[in-house]
Each structure stands twice: as C-alpha cells, then as structure tokens.
Motif scaffolding. Sequence first.
Motif, short mmCIF file in Angstrom:
data_model
loop_
_atom_site.label_atom_id
_atom_site.label_comp_id
_atom_site.label_asym_id
_atom_site.label_seq_id
_atom_site.Cartn_x
_atom_site.Cartn_y
_atom_site.Cartn_z
N ARG A 249 0.84 -1.21 0.00
CA ARG A 249 0.00 0.00 0.00
C ARG A 249 0.86 1.25 0.00
N ARG B 96 3.86 1.50 -1.27
CA ARG B 96 4.42 1.61 -2.62
C ARG B 96 3.40 2.18 -3.59
N ASP B 97 2.16 1.74 -3.47
CA ASP B 97 1.11 2.27 -4.34
C ASP B 97 0.90 3.77 -4.09
#
Length: 193
Positions: free
Chosen positions: A50, A52-53
């Motif tokens: 999450r 990284r997103d």
Amino acid sequence: MAAQGKHVPFTFKAMASSAGGFLIVWAAMKLLDTWFDLTLLAETKGWLLRFRDWLLLETPMPNWSALMLVAILISTLSVALYYARFTDGANGELHEIERKVYKMNNPQFPQLTDNQTLLMEALAYHANFRKVANLDSVCKLVSLSTLEVETGLNQLQVKRLVRRKVTRGTFGSTVFELTLEGKDYALERLELT
C-alpha cells in the motif's frame, strides 16, 4: 588543522554495511515467506505494498519525490546541526592556539636568554612578596655567579625591563626592581599571579 584526526561519520564502509543489512533482512523475509506461513509477514507485506502504491500515485508532483524532498531537507538540517555543534568547541580551541602561536612569533616584548628569564622570575618573586631585590638576594635565589647576575641585570636594564636604584649614605645599597614594562612582561610571559 586541529581536527585532522577526526573522521567523517559517513563512510563508504558504513553505507555498504547498512545496505548489506537491508539485503540480509530482505532475503530473510523472502525465505520466511516461502517456508513458513507468518501472518505478521503478510501484514507487513500488505502495508509495504500500500505504501508503494501511494508513492507511485499520479499527481502533479509524485508522492515519492515530495517524500524525497522532505527527507533531503531533514537530513541536511540534521547534518548542519551536527557539524555546528561538533565544530563549535574546536573553533574556540583552535582560535586560542592560534593566538598563543601568534604571540610567541610576534612578541611585544624582547626575547630573553635563559639567564635573563631566570633573573626576571627572581625579580618578579621579590616584587610579589614585597622583598628588596639586591645583588646578593638575587644571586642566592637564582644560583648564578655575581658576574653573571650583574651582566644579566645590565642587559635587562638596557631592554628597559629592570630599573636600578642606588641609595647613598651610610647604608647605601643598590636595589633592582621591575619597570612597568618588566611587570607586564612578568605577568604575560611568566604567568605569575
């Protein structure tokens, strides 16, 4: 020059060891994920995905670059504060050492020989304890011959560091005392109290 022995804390060895540590942790997580069913690892992996997103979101300024700017500003401020506190004391010591070296190389007083310095110390001792400094008392104090003491006192008199007072009469005597410049020399160079 005073800080030549100091080492910079950010060295290649430190960066390589921290990168190696991260690599070992990553490999351990992969091995644990492969061979064991760990819920904590799955939660950590989900949180990292999450994050990284969020970093890869398409915005006018990508989130990862904003995060990097904040990290750069914080690290720059930390390094600046560290070196400001680290070098504060060293600059004071360095300034004091430079001042002493300058005074030794650029004296405001004449350079004296060892015997002359010894005689100045003896006269300063007499002045400090309010004693009369005649030729005999100075000879006893410095353990030099009468001729050496007379020669040294005459040289100091030429350099205007010592004054000779001759009294006439029944108990006439010759007394030596420091001039104002001689007292300044004694206070500055001999570090008397």
